[in-house]
Each structure stands twice: as C-alpha cells, then as structure tokens.
Write an enzyme that holds these catalytic residues in place. Structure first.
Site, PDB file in Angstrom:
ATOM      1  N   LYS A 118       0.850  -1.190   0.000  1.00  0.00           N
ATOM      2  CA  LYS A 118       0.000   0.000   0.000  1.00  0.00           C
ATOM      3  C   LYS A 118       0.887   1.243   0.000  1.00  0.00           C
ATOM      4  CE  LYS A 118      -1.877   2.790   3.018  1.00  0.00           C
ATOM      5  NZ  LYS A 118      -1.907   4.008   2.212  1.00  0.00           N
TER       6      LYS A 118
ATOM      7  N   CYS B 279      14.123  10.503   6.350  1.00  0.00           N
ATOM      8  CA  CYS B 279      14.127  10.039   7.748  1.00  0.00           C
ATOM      9  C   CYS B 279      15.509  10.176   8.367  1.00  0.00           C
ATOM     10  CB  CYS B 279      13.655   8.599   7.820  1.00  0.00           C
ATOM     11  SG  CYS B 279      14.652   7.497   6.788  1.00  0.00           S
TER      12      CYS B 279
ATOM     13  N   GLU C 228      10.317   0.888  10.367  1.00  0.00           N
ATOM     14  CA  GLU C 228      11.333   1.913  10.052  1.00  0.00           C
ATOM     15  C   GLU C 228      10.651   3.256  10.264  1.00  0.00           C
ATOM     16  OE1 GLU C 228      14.392   1.352   9.417  1.00  0.00           O
ATOM     17  OE2 GLU C 228      14.525  -0.688   8.653  1.00  0.00           O
TER      18      GLU C 228
ATOM     19  N   SER D 161       5.713   7.200  10.019  1.00  0.00           N
ATOM     20  CA  SER D 161       5.911   7.964  11.253  1.00  0.00           C
ATOM     21  C   SER D 161       5.896   7.047  12.478  1.00  0.00           C
ATOM     22  CB  SER D 161       4.806   9.008  11.375  1.00  0.00           C
ATOM     23  OG  SER D 161       3.566   8.348  11.487  1.00  0.00           O
ATOM     24  N   THR D 162       6.482   7.524  13.545  1.00  0.00           N
ATOM     25  CA  THR D 162       6.520   6.750  14.789  1.00  0.00           C
ATOM     26  C   THR D 162       5.104   6.531  15.320  1.00  0.00           C
ATOM     27  OG1 THR D 162       8.742   7.491  15.283  1.00  0.00           O
ATOM     28  CG2 THR D 162       7.426   6.780  17.164  1.00  0.00           C
ATOM     29  N   ALA D 163       4.235   7.540  15.187  1.00  0.00           N
ATOM     30  CA  ALA D 163       2.865   7.402  15.711  1.00  0.00           C
ATOM     31  C   ALA D 163       2.135   6.256  15.006  1.00  0.00           C
ATOM     32  CB  ALA D 163       2.106   8.715  15.519  1.00  0.00           C
ATOM     33  N   THR D 164       2.193   6.205  13.670  1.00  0.00           N
ATOM     34  CA  THR D 164       1.524   5.119  12.941  1.00  0.00           C
ATOM     35  C   THR D 164       2.206   3.783  13.232  1.00  0.00           C
ATOM     36  OG1 THR D 164       1.093   6.725  11.184  1.00  0.00           O
ATOM     37  CG2 THR D 164       0.650   4.435  10.675  1.00  0.00           C
ATOM     38  N   GLY D 165       3.529   3.806  13.310  1.00  0.00           N
ATOM     39  CA  GLY D 165       4.267   2.574  13.603  1.00  0.00           C
ATOM     40  C   GLY D 165       3.817   1.954  14.915  1.00  0.00           C
TER      41      GLY D 165
ATOM     42  N   GLU E  83      10.431  15.845  15.081  1.00  0.00           N
ATOM     43  CA  GLU E  83      10.862  15.663  13.691  1.00  0.00           C
ATOM     44  C   GLU E  83      10.059  16.625  12.812  1.00  0.00           C
ATOM     45  OE1 GLU E  83       9.456  12.144  11.614  1.00  0.00           O
ATOM     46  OE2 GLU E  83      11.402  11.876  10.675  1.00  0.00           O
TER      47      GLU E  83
HETATM   48  P1  NAD Z   1       2.640   8.051   7.964  1.00  0.00           P
HETATM   49  O1  NAD Z   1       2.928   7.240   9.177  1.00  0.00           O
HETATM   50  O2  NAD Z   1       1.654   9.143   8.068  1.00  0.00           O
HETATM   51  O3  NAD Z   1       2.142   7.132   6.768  1.00  0.00           O
HETATM   52  C1  NAD Z   1       2.929   6.039   6.307  1.00  0.00           C
HETATM   53  C2  NAD Z   1       2.006   5.033   5.640  1.00  0.00           C
HETATM   54  O4  NAD Z   1       1.174   4.445   6.642  1.00  0.00           O
HETATM   55  C3  NAD Z   1       1.062   5.618   4.578  1.00  0.00           C
HETATM   56  O5  NAD Z   1       0.950   4.708   3.498  1.00  0.00           O
HETATM   57  C4  NAD Z   1      -0.269   5.701   5.350  1.00  0.00           C
HETATM   58  O6  NAD Z   1      -1.392   5.646   4.500  1.00  0.00           O
HETATM   59  C5  NAD Z   1      -0.178   4.447   6.201  1.00  0.00           C
HETATM   60  N1  NAD Z   1      -1.046   4.446   7.397  1.00  0.00           N
HETATM   61  C6  NAD Z   1      -1.513   5.501   8.109  1.00  0.00           C
HETATM   62  N2  NAD Z   1      -2.280   5.057   9.142  1.00  0.00           N
HETATM   63  C7  NAD Z   1      -2.291   3.709   9.072  1.00  0.00           C
HETATM   64  C8  NAD Z   1      -2.883   2.683   9.860  1.00  0.00           C
HETATM   65  N3  NAD Z   1      -3.629   2.954  10.934  1.00  0.00           N
HETATM   66  N4  NAD Z   1      -2.669   1.396   9.519  1.00  0.00           N
HETATM   67  C9  NAD Z   1      -1.885   1.092   8.456  1.00  0.00           C
HETATM   68  N5  NAD Z   1      -1.312   2.001   7.655  1.00  0.00           N
HETATM   69  C10 NAD Z   1      -1.497   3.315   7.973  1.00  0.00           C
HETATM   70  O7  NAD Z   1       4.063   8.598   7.461  1.00  0.00           O
HETATM   71  P2  NAD Z   1       4.335   9.596   6.245  1.00  0.00           P
HETATM   72  O8  NAD Z   1       3.915  10.956   6.685  1.00  0.00           O
HETATM   73  O9  NAD Z   1       3.820   9.023   4.980  1.00  0.00           O
HETATM   74  O10 NAD Z   1       5.946   9.533   6.135  1.00  0.00           O
HETATM   75  C11 NAD Z   1       6.804  10.351   6.864  1.00  0.00           C
HETATM   76  C12 NAD Z   1       7.376   9.593   8.044  1.00  0.00           C
HETATM   77  O11 NAD Z   1       8.045   8.420   7.590  1.00  0.00           O
HETATM   78  C13 NAD Z   1       8.426  10.384   8.786  1.00  0.00           C
HETATM   79  O12 NAD Z   1       8.210  10.257  10.168  1.00  0.00           O
HETATM   80  C14 NAD Z   1       9.734   9.702   8.385  1.00  0.00           C
HETATM   81  O13 NAD Z   1      10.769   9.845   9.323  1.00  0.00           O
HETATM   82  C15 NAD Z   1       9.299   8.292   8.244  1.00  0.00           C
HETATM   83  N6  NAD Z   1      10.257   7.545   7.409  1.00  0.00           N
HETATM   84  C16 NAD Z   1      11.089   6.642   8.008  1.00  0.00           C
HETATM   85  C17 NAD Z   1      12.038   5.954   7.238  1.00  0.00           C
HETATM   86  C18 NAD Z   1      12.990   4.951   7.862  1.00  0.00           C
HETATM   87  O14 NAD Z   1      13.595   4.180   7.122  1.00  0.00           O
HETATM   88  N7  NAD Z   1      13.140   4.929   9.170  1.00  0.00           N
HETATM   89  C19 NAD Z   1      12.109   6.198   5.866  1.00  0.00           C
HETATM   90  C20 NAD Z   1      11.237   7.127   5.308  1.00  0.00           C
HETATM   91  C21 NAD Z   1      10.301   7.795   6.086  1.00  0.00           C
END
Ligand code: NAD
Length: 498
Positions: free
Chosen positions: A196, A305, A271, A250-254, A402
């Site tokens: 996705k 990131c 990640e 993002s950490t919150a979604t993770g 961040e």
């Molecule tokens: P995000 O967490 O908002 O979204 C990431 C993905 O998760 C999107 O596809 C989103 O649709 C999906 N998502 C959102 N809620 C969900 C849920 N409840 N269940 C399943 N999937 C869900 O992040 P973003 O804004 O797209 O990306 C930016 C973030 O990503 C930054 O915090 C950045 O640091 C991080 N990032 C980390 C790395 C790494 O390797 N550590 C690499 C790139 C980006």
C-alpha cells in the site's frame, strides 16, 4: 524558453488513466467509485487520481496473495528462476527509468535529478543486490547431543522458509525506492506481497507492478492497493492471512501497527522517524562539513528520515561555520522539481507545507534567530524556503520534534562531550554523524552515539549491503545487508534420527 523537463507522452498517458487496484496480475476496479486526488506539488494542481480501496478490496488482494503463496507458483519456484525474473524486473525498471523518474517528481515534488539518481538509480542497485540474495538463502547443519534412546544418532539442520503473505506500507518521501525495499526482499525470499503506497504518492508503485508482471512475476505474487491509512492500511495490517508487516512511516503510525500486530503476533519491521544529530568537532575539515551537511540536511527538502536536522558545533568554529551555512543556504535556487537547476523544490503536499510552516511560526513567536534562503516562487506550489534556526531554545517544538522539512538547527556547544550528551538526549535513534580529522574521536563517538547508523565525515549515505534501521523510537528491525531476508523467512529446525 522553459527550463523544465518536457513530460513524456507515456507519463501523460499514465496520469490520464483511471487507475484501479492491481490484484492477481490485473487491474481491478475498487468497490467504491470514490477517488483520491493526486496533486503536483509545484503547481498545487490535480494531475491524476487513484482508487480508494475498502476493507473488502483489501481482502481480495490478500486472498489472491495467499493463493499465490499456497500453491507454490512462486514460493516453490527454483531460486535461480526467481532470481532471473527479479533481474529481468530490474532491467525493465531501468528501461522505463525516465518515465518513473518523471512520475515521481510530478507526484512527490522532488528534483528530477534526485528522482533519476535515487528513486531510479539507487533503486536499481537495491533491486539487483536483493535479486542476488534469492540464490544465497542458507541454513546450517548442526551437531546435537541428544543422549536418548541409548545408541540413537541424529542429524540436524535448519532451513529458511518464506513466511507467507507480506503487507508492505510505504510513506510518501521516497515512494518508489522505499516500496522496492519491501517488494524485493519479500519476493526474493519466496513470499507474496500486498503493498500500500501513501495516498499522496501512489503512482510509481502502480506502474512498477505492471513491470513486475511483464518480467514474469506470476499473478497474485505482487499486488498493489491504494487508499487511506485508516481504512485500506488498517485492513491490510490486521488481515488474518498476513504473516508479516513491513512498515516505513511515522513513529505514531508505527506504534498503532505494533499494537495490532501484538494481538495476532504478526511479525513486524518498523522503520520510523528520526531527529538526527551531526556533531562537528573543531578539528573537522569545514569545507567538507558544509558540503556534506547541506546535502545531509536539505536533500529532498529535508523529507528524509535520516536527514541531519540538529547540528552541534564546537564553540571555536561556531561563528565561521554558521556564516558558511548561511551563505550556502542563501545560494540555493528554489523552484519546481521538473527544473533540473532548482536545488530546493516544493514539499509533498499542502498539509505538510502547513505543518512545517507551523513549526517556523512557533519559532518566530518565541523570537528564535532564523536565517532563510531564497524567496519561493509565486503561485500555489507547496514551497518552504530552506531555513536555519540558530541556537533554538529547548522549549521550541522544532528543537525536539521531527520537522521533516528544509529546517535545520545549528547549536553552539562548549565541547564534543556536551554535543554527545545533547545528541543522545532524544527519543529517536535513527542516524547520526560525527565530523572530525581525529581517529580517536571517530572511534569513540561512533560507539557512543545512540543511533542505528553512524557516519564519520559524511551523512545520509546508505548502501544495499549495509544494514539500516532505528534504535529507540526510530523503530525495530533492520533492512538491507546480507541478512535482510531473515525478516521474511522462518527458521525451521529439522532433526532426523537414524
Ligand atoms: P505516515 O505514518 O503518516 O504514513 C505512512 C504510511 O502508513 C502511509 O501509506 C499511510 O497511508 C499508512 N497508514 C496511516 N495510518 C495507518 C494505519 N492505521 N494502519 C496502516 N497504515 C497506515 O508517514 P508519512 O507521513 O507518509 O511519512 C513520513 C514519516 O516516515 C516520517 O516520520 C519519516 O521519518 C518516516 N520515514 C522513516 C524511514 C525509515 O527508514 N526509518 C524512511 C522514510 C520515512
């Protein structure tokens, strides 16, 4: 005459398509007619739209992936054959490189130069490296000491087996490259995948799924669903047939994903975000520092990131270095990603631009010292000028959170030990760097910095053969490197009495 790259006809045709979901090797209409608009960040104009998958649509995709896994059409294929198909897949991505690079710049905003070099160029390195792992999956033979029944002899070994259906969830900052970081290890290990992309930047993965099919990846092995995180993403990560979730975001979604995964004991790789420090010691080569940290901080408008966003500078060189950074920031041209001469491009979306602007507003209200680069172009593009914040107070939001934009903090420290203490005083632990000419400093700081990757005299340089991942709130698990497929395989122990 326009300095912008001309859009290929194939790209325009792809943008004009009524995209569906890619399930079982074909395009399938979503159950709802609702569409998600895709915008060009340089103009703010809508350029395409994608389907908004429901939980029912996601179920179709996962069940297709499950059938493809279960009947062995991919998982039981000879590894050398899988490797050959994946190498052909890489060749097709290379042949369509310019098309993919343009699509990425048009939906994500980044410079066409970066799309060509990173989203396509680096992605090809990762694809070929990972394809090669397909034929290097190994177990061990093990001597065991089982003492009964008397006289019995045993031979034991381990083998690695693919885990099953993988759910890949991708962010918007490097949509093609990070998508491939999930697709390739899953397919190399013999798994099937449902991926996705971010709702903001789904186009390149949709195109790449067609290329995988053309390369010979069997139907159902590689599926793409587009939609929101709350519905499509949640349905995917909670599906009972999903054996592993590979998430970047993002950490919150993770954390949300880790919570639901705990209920079903689904394997997860996370990640996540970073607030990455760079420590500049007084014996560093300052020219090298400015060149390296300008790239480390402003690549892809800081939407990286691993980006350096907190630069700790020893007092004796602080003024000189701050001046050099200010000059460098003010020399950056700002413009659309399709103009190869523009060094700073728009952010990915209007909402993200507003979020970054709110961090700067908070800093302004608290009278922070701010140095900004060139004026941004007029119009509706999602621009933020490159920004330095000098010695931000600890109370500022941008001091700890961040920002994920072209905003960098320059902080004066008495010495390297103070820098180290402040660098490690963060909930994140993704990357860090130390800049020094001294071997002892390089050894000592690289060991004591709390980060999954530490660079010395460079920042943000990654490689397919070098494991990458976070400590603390920056995630769990590692991508890349020779052991990458461990996260996509189960270790099975076999013990034979003879
Ligand atoms: P995000 O967490 O908002 O979204 C990431 C993905 O998760 C999107 O596809 C989103 O649709 C999906 N998502 C959102 N809620 C969900 C849920 N409840 N269940 C399943 N999937 C869900 O992040 P973003 O804004 O797209 O990306 C930016 C973030 O990503 C930054 O915090 C950045 O640091 C991080 N990032 C980390 C790395 C790494 O390797 N550590 C690499 C790139 C980006």
């Amino acid at each position: 005459m326009s300095s912008q790259v001309a859009v290929l006809e194939s790209v325009q045709r792809f943008l004009n398509r009524q995209h569906g979901l890619f399930i079982d090797g074909q395009w399938v209409a979503a159950s709802s007619e609702q569409r998600l608009a895709i915008f060009d960040p340089a103009s703010g104009q809508q350029i395409s739209s994608t389907a908004d998958a429901s939980a029912g649509d996601v179920d179709l995709a996962v069940m297709s992936a499950w059938r493809a896994f279960d009947d062995g059409r991919w998982s039981a294929m000879l590894p050398a054959m899988r490797e050959r198909i994946l190498l052909r897949f890489a060749d097709l991505v290379e042949q369509h490189g310019e098309e993919l690079a343009q699509l990425e710049t048009l939906e994500q905003g980044k410079s066409i130069t970066i799309s060509r070099a990173f989203e396509v160029g680096c992605t090809l390195n990762w694809m070929r490296y990972t394809a090669g792992l397909t034929t290097k999956i190994t177990g061990q033979t093990l001597d065991v000491s089982i003492p009964m029944p008397e006289g019995a002899r045993y031979q034991a070994w381990t083998r690695k087996q693919p885990v099953g259906v993988v759910a890949g969830i991708v962010p918007w900052n490097f949509p093609l490259m990070i998508g491939i970081w999930k697709v390739m290890p899953a397919l190399a290990a013999g798994c099937s995948i449902v991926i996705k992309p971010s709702e903001t930047t789904p186009l390149t993965l949709l195109r790449v799924a067609e290329l995988a099919c053309e390369a010979g990846v069997p139907p159902g092995v590689f599926n793409v669903v587009t939609g929101s995180g709350a519905v499509c993403g949640a349905a995917l990560t909670t599906h009972p047939r999903v054996a592993k979730v590979s998430f970047t975001g993002s950490t919150a979604t993770g954390k949300q994903i880790a919570r639901v995964a705990a209920d079903r004991l689904t394997r997860v790789t996370l990640e996540l975000g970073g607030k990455n420090p760079a420590i500049v010691l007084k014996d560093a080569d300052l020219q090298q520092v400015v060149a390296g940290l300008m790239t480390g901080s402003f690549l892809n408008q800081g939407q990286v990131c691993a980006a350096s966003s907190r630069i700790y500078i020893e007092a004796p060189i602080f003024e000189k270095l701050t001046e050099a950074f200010a000059g460098a920031v003010q020399s950056l041209s700002v413009g659309p990603g399709m103009d190869p001469g523009a060094m700073i491009n728009p952010l990915v979306s209007h909402s993200h631009q507003q979020k970054v602007a709110s961090y700067l507003e908070d800093a302004r209200q608290q009278h922070a010292e701010i140095v900004q680069g060139n004026r941004v172009p007029d119009g509706n593009g999602f621009y933020i000028a490159p920004t330095l914040v000098i010695n931000p107070a600890a109370s500022l939001k941008l001091a700890r959170e961040e920002v994920f934009g072209p905003v960098v903090n320059l902080i004066r420290v008495a010495d390297g030990e103070e820098a180290l203490r402040l660098a490690n005083d963060s909930e994140y632990g993704l990357t860090a760097s130390v800049w020094t000419a001294g071997l002892n400093n390089a050894m000592s700081y690289s060991q004591r910095l709390q980060a999954g990757t530490v660079w010395v005299n460079s920042h943000t340089l990654i490689d397919a053969n070098l494991p990458f991942g976070g400590m603390k709130q920056s995630g769990t698990g590692r991508d890349f490197g020779p052991d990458w497929l461990d996260a996509y395989t189960e270790t099975k122990s076999v013990c034979i009495r003879y």
